[in-house]
Design a protein around this motif. Structure first.
Motif, PDB file in Angstrom:
ATOM      1  N   PHE A 417       1.943  -5.256   3.696  1.00  0.00           N
ATOM      2  CA  PHE A 417       1.944  -6.455   4.525  1.00  0.00           C
ATOM      3  C   PHE A 417       3.275  -6.635   5.256  1.00  0.00           C
ATOM      4  CE2 PHE A 417      -1.213  -7.382   1.187  1.00  0.00           C
ATOM      5  CZ  PHE A 417      -2.304  -7.661   1.996  1.00  0.00           C
ATOM      6  N   ALA A 418       3.979  -5.534   5.478  1.00  0.00           N
ATOM      7  CA  ALA A 418       5.216  -5.605   6.254  1.00  0.00           C
ATOM      8  C   ALA A 418       4.900  -6.105   7.658  1.00  0.00           C
ATOM      9  CB  ALA A 418       5.877  -4.236   6.322  1.00  0.00           C
ATOM     10  N   PRO A 419       5.682  -7.042   8.189  1.00  0.00           N
ATOM     11  CA  PRO A 419       5.368  -7.612   9.510  1.00  0.00           C
ATOM     12  C   PRO A 419       5.229  -6.564  10.610  1.00  0.00           C
ATOM     13  CG  PRO A 419       7.045  -8.925   8.407  1.00  0.00           C
ATOM     14  CD  PRO A 419       6.828  -7.719   7.551  1.00  0.00           C
ATOM     15  N   GLY A 420       6.031  -5.499  10.558  1.00  0.00           N
ATOM     16  CA  GLY A 420       5.943  -4.477  11.593  1.00  0.00           C
ATOM     17  C   GLY A 420       4.616  -3.751  11.585  1.00  0.00           C
ATOM     18  N   LEU A 421       4.139  -3.370  10.395  1.00  0.00           N
ATOM     19  CA  LEU A 421       2.853  -2.670  10.301  1.00  0.00           C
ATOM     20  C   LEU A 421       1.693  -3.587  10.654  1.00  0.00           C
ATOM     21  CD1 LEU A 421       3.350  -0.536   7.059  1.00  0.00           C
ATOM     22  CD2 LEU A 421       3.360   0.241   9.422  1.00  0.00           C
ATOM     23  N   LEU A 425      -1.004  -3.042  13.844  1.00  0.00           N
ATOM     24  CA  LEU A 425      -2.461  -3.057  13.741  1.00  0.00           C
ATOM     25  C   LEU A 425      -3.062  -4.177  14.585  1.00  0.00           C
ATOM     26  CD1 LEU A 425      -4.955  -1.837  12.459  1.00  0.00           C
ATOM     27  CD2 LEU A 425      -4.624  -3.329  10.479  1.00  0.00           C
ATOM     28  N   VAL A 426      -2.422  -5.332  14.592  1.00  0.00           N
ATOM     29  CA  VAL A 426      -2.920  -6.447  15.407  1.00  0.00           C
ATOM     30  C   VAL A 426      -2.871  -6.089  16.890  1.00  0.00           C
ATOM     31  CG1 VAL A 426      -2.355  -8.793  16.151  1.00  0.00           C
ATOM     32  CG2 VAL A 426      -2.445  -8.255  13.728  1.00  0.00           C
ATOM     33  N   SER A 427      -1.829  -5.418  17.331  1.00  0.00           N
ATOM     34  CA  SER A 427      -1.733  -5.007  18.736  1.00  0.00           C
ATOM     35  C   SER A 427      -2.836  -4.025  19.102  1.00  0.00           C
ATOM     36  CB  SER A 427      -0.360  -4.384  19.005  1.00  0.00           C
ATOM     37  OG  SER A 427       0.671  -5.313  18.800  1.00  0.00           O
ATOM     38  N   LEU A 428      -3.141  -3.110  18.190  1.00  0.00           N
ATOM     39  CA  LEU A 428      -4.223  -2.156  18.455  1.00  0.00           C
ATOM     40  C   LEU A 428      -5.568  -2.874  18.514  1.00  0.00           C
ATOM     41  CD1 LEU A 428      -3.092   0.773  16.135  1.00  0.00           C
ATOM     42  CD2 LEU A 428      -3.092   0.752  18.629  1.00  0.00           C
ATOM     43  N   TYR A 429      -5.781  -3.829  17.603  1.00  0.00           N
ATOM     44  CA  TYR A 429      -7.017  -4.614  17.657  1.00  0.00           C
ATOM     45  C   TYR A 429      -7.114  -5.383  18.979  1.00  0.00           C
ATOM     46  CZ  TYR A 429      -8.128  -3.903  12.686  1.00  0.00           C
ATOM     47  OH  TYR A 429      -8.474  -3.367  11.472  1.00  0.00           O
ATOM     48  N   SER A 463      13.147 -13.093   9.092  1.00  0.00           N
ATOM     49  CA  SER A 463      12.701 -13.538  10.415  1.00  0.00           C
ATOM     50  C   SER A 463      11.374 -12.900  10.789  1.00  0.00           C
ATOM     51  CB  SER A 463      13.770 -13.183  11.452  1.00  0.00           C
ATOM     52  OG  SER A 463      14.032 -11.783  11.444  1.00  0.00           O
ATOM     53  N   GLY A 464      11.134 -11.641  10.333  1.00  0.00           N
ATOM     54  CA  GLY A 464       9.858 -10.997  10.623  1.00  0.00           C
ATOM     55  C   GLY A 464       8.700 -11.698   9.941  1.00  0.00           C
ATOM     56  N   VAL A 465       8.898 -12.115   8.700  1.00  0.00           N
ATOM     57  CA  VAL A 465       7.845 -12.837   7.976  1.00  0.00           C
ATOM     58  C   VAL A 465       7.579 -14.184   8.624  1.00  0.00           C
ATOM     59  CG1 VAL A 465       7.234 -13.891   5.776  1.00  0.00           C
ATOM     60  CG2 VAL A 465       8.316 -11.651   5.804  1.00  0.00           C
ATOM     61  N   LEU A 466       8.643 -14.869   9.058  1.00  0.00           N
ATOM     62  CA  LEU A 466       8.457 -16.162   9.722  1.00  0.00           C
ATOM     63  C   LEU A 466       7.661 -15.998  11.013  1.00  0.00           C
ATOM     64  CD1 LEU A 466      12.016 -17.712   9.231  1.00  0.00           C
ATOM     65  CD2 LEU A 466       9.936 -18.263   7.985  1.00  0.00           C
ATOM     66  N   SER A 467       7.964 -14.964  11.779  1.00  0.00           N
ATOM     67  CA  SER A 467       7.209 -14.718  13.012  1.00  0.00           C
ATOM     68  C   SER A 467       5.753 -14.403  12.704  1.00  0.00           C
ATOM     69  CB  SER A 467       7.846 -13.562  13.791  1.00  0.00           C
ATOM     70  OG  SER A 467       9.177 -13.863  14.145  1.00  0.00           O
TER      71      SER A 467
END
Length: 657
Positions: A417-421, A425-429, A463-467
């Motif tokens: 559940f790392a924000p980058g990964l 995946l969300v961008s690909l979706y 900050s990544g988790v907050l975003s």
């Protein structure tokens, strides 16, 4: 001892306070008479530290034994710190937390800074600032050092621990604080703001009355090196090359800063550089001393630069072997940039720089061997995207995350559940317009991080988790499902409790509330008129608005202006579909209009013209609805006899073939 002490005291009373050589001579003379003179030993250690002879000071402390070390804890910790023995220094300096000794606290903060334990360094500086009444003259130094720690927290990805993001008025009054504020902005990616602060730091340094010309020159060099970095990041290579030519690397005393300046100079050249010459210049720097080691994030970039220059110099086998050995010591899945960046370089060396389908073919066998390598995984995903194969990219990433999700190791769950990964995946979706999958993935990630931070004091996380939480709350807020809206309200409420000054969290909490707001909370949001005060709507409309590409089955409208000029009504223009190989006719020519009657039988087409007498007769009499000519009477035969019945012979049946 009794004869040595008065001699030393009398010499110190008449000695100049800055004449440390004379003080050292007096201490040594006293110790010749009595080696166990504790006062003389202490004076000798202090004099050696003043003369920057830190290794000699450590030897003197070892000769003095435990009694001298106990009586000279600050000096002992400082000597260890300046000589690069940071682990030993921090162990000695930690006793300052119990005794409250300000000197030891300062050494503890500085040593924690060099060991990159920035969170502890920040806590120590907060403690010192809370006790500022004990030393009013230290306030400026504390502000400078605290700003440096905040900048390093930003560089290390712990910006959520920084309480003050924007520089205050007092930060713009000294070049040191302005420079630290600039570094913090650059670390957050605010390059324009960082450049403004760097120019402010230069002006303040040049205008300082407390510095000599030589001191100003020394202080300006690191500021200029940082400015070159910002210009390169902005793509302003001509300005970067000009500024880099004004920097004399040999004048920089710190070897690490000097090396960074040389590397920046290699990247500012507009014309293609000779990779072999660049490789030689890069490796011409001497080894870093223990007391002047670059920070981890700097070492990581320098290591990457070294490998890239090796690749450009065609040292492919060496790079592949070296990086493989490094990666073999880290087999677990990790989001560490240090490991994943080396993984990408290893793949580039193995594939020999191939991209596209050839690159995918060369790298996929590596991914089968290193199935937990996230850097390699993301590289393959990127190559799939570049070849317009989004489906394979999604399938590959989904299978990897699903495997991590089934793991029982807590570290694997953090990676899953790392924000980058999750963002990848969300961008690909999103590129496939799969909104349901976007909502499901964000909701799952938000639920994981909310549960993880329930038992921790740091409720918000990085900050990544907050975003990620903000994105999940926004996506759930757009749903018509009451359960999703309730989850969105919970997310924004927790975000607002963690960051009360964040307008996005407050706006989300108000928007997700079923009855809106009572007005007091909404008043804290910036007014819409102020947000759009500097926006020219007419200019934006005339410039055109960028839009996402429509799916292939959606009609595209012609511009209204073009339709008006042609005097026609605006009509939708269907986008032509590309024929598959199976449906493409053998005589198909690209760009040539296809026959609109190709679906009709040949005899029913308007341009059909049969050949031969039988064909013409068949067309004349056999066409349904055609014109039928009346039969002409047969001419009578000569002679008196009347005409017979039929004049044609009846054909016989054809035999079987």
């Amino acid at each position: 001892m009794s004869s040595g002490a008065p001699t030393l005291s009398s010499l110190l009373a008449h000695a100049d306070i800055v004449d440390h050589e004379e003080i050292l001579k007096a201490a040594n003379a006293s110790l010749r008479k009595s080696k166990s003179d504790l006062q003389a030993q202490h004076v000798r250690v202090v004099a050696l530290l003043k003369l920057d002879r830190f290794d000699d000071a450590l030897r003197a402390l070892e000769e003095g034994g435990d009694k001298l070390k106990e009586a000279s804890q600050i000096e002992w910790a400082y000597a260890l710190y300046k000589s690069g023995n940071w682990e030993d220094a921090i162990n000695v300096a930690r006793e300052g937390l119990e005794t409250g000794d300000r000197g030891l606290l300062y050494v503890l903060a500085q040593t924690s800074y060099r060991l990159e334990e920035f969170e502890q360094a920040k806590q120590v500086y907060v403690e010192l600032r809370n006790r500022i009444r004990e030393a009013q003259h230290e306030e400026n130094d504390l502000r400078i050092n605290s700003g440096a720690v905040d900048a390093q927290l930003e560089w290390k990805g712990q910006g959520h621990l920084v309480t003050q993001k924007k520089p205050g008025r007092e930060d713009l009054e000294a070049f040191e604080t302005a420079y630290n504020a600039a570094c913090g902005s650059i670390a957050r990616g605010e390059l324009a703001q960082g450049e403004v602060l760097l120019r402010r730091a230069k002006d303040l340094c040049n205008a300082s009355d407390e510095l000599s010309d030589e001191e100003k020159k020394a202080e300006l060099l690191p500021i200029m090196v940082q400015h070159v970095f910002v210009l390169v990041r902005q793509g302003r290579l001509e300005e970067a090359e000009k500024l880099s030519s004004e920097i004399s690397s040999s004048d920089i005393p710190d070897i690490s800063t000097r090396h960074i300046a040389q590397v920046n100079g290699l990247t500012t050249s507009i014309s293609p550089a000779n990779p072999y010459l660049s490789h030689r210049l890069f490796h011409s720097v001497p080894n870093f001393p223990k007391s002047d080691q670059p920070f981890d994030y700097q070492s990581l970039v320098l290591k990457q630069d070294s490998y890239v220059l090796d690749l450009l110099s065609l040292k492919l086998n060496g790079v592949a072997k070296s990086t493989s050995n490094y990666l073999s010591t880290n087999p677990s899945a990790t989001i560490s940039p240090a490991i994943n960046s080396i993984s990408v370089i290893n793949a580039a060396a193995t594939a020999e720089g191939a991209t596209g389908k050839a690159g995918i073919k060369a790298i996929l066998p590596l991914l089968e061997k290193r199935s937990n390598d996230i850097g390699l995984l993301l590289m393959v995903v990127q190559l799939y995207v570049l070849t317009n194969n989004h489906g394979s990219a999604i399938s590959l990433l989904e299978s990897f995350l699903s495997r991590l999700e089934q793991s029982s190791t807590p570290a694997d769950q953090d990676v899953r559940f790392a924000p980058g990964l999750v963002g990848t995946l969300v961008s690909l979706y999103s590129s496939q317009s799969r909104r349901a999958h976007v909502k499901q993935e964000l909701a799952k990630a938000a639920a994981y991080w909310r549960e993880k931070f329930k038992s921790r004091s740091d409720k918000g996380g990085s900050s990544g988790v907050l975003s990620l939480l903000k994105a999940a709350g926004t996506e759930l807020l757009n749903s018509a499902n009451a359960t999703d809206i309730e989850a969105s309200r919970a997310i924004f409420t927790e975000l607002h409790d963690t960051q009360p000054s964040d307008p996005a969290a407050l706006a989300g909490m108000i928007a997700s509330h079923p009855s809106g707001s009572d007005g007091s909370e909404a008043d804290a949001l910036p007014a819409a008129s102020r947000l759009v005060a500097g926006i020219d709507a007419a200019a934006l409309e005339n410039a055109g608005v960028a839009a996402l590409p429509l799916p292939s089955n959606v009609a595209v409208k012609r511009p209204a202006e073009k339709a008006a000029k042609e005097g026609k009504r605006e009509e939708p223009v269907k986008k032509k579909r590309k024929l598959t190989a199976k449906r493409t006719p053998k005589d198909f020519v690209e760009g040539k209009d296809m026959d609109p009657e190709r679906w009709l039988p040949m005899r029913d087409r308007s341009y059909y013209r049969p050949k031969g007498r039988k064909g013409k007769g068949r067309m004349a009499g056999g066409t349904q609805g055609g014109i039928v000519e009346e039969a002409k009477p047969a001419p009578s035969s000569g002679g008196g006899g009347g005409g017979g019945g039929g004049g044609q012979k009846k054909k016989g049946k054809k035999g079987k073939r």
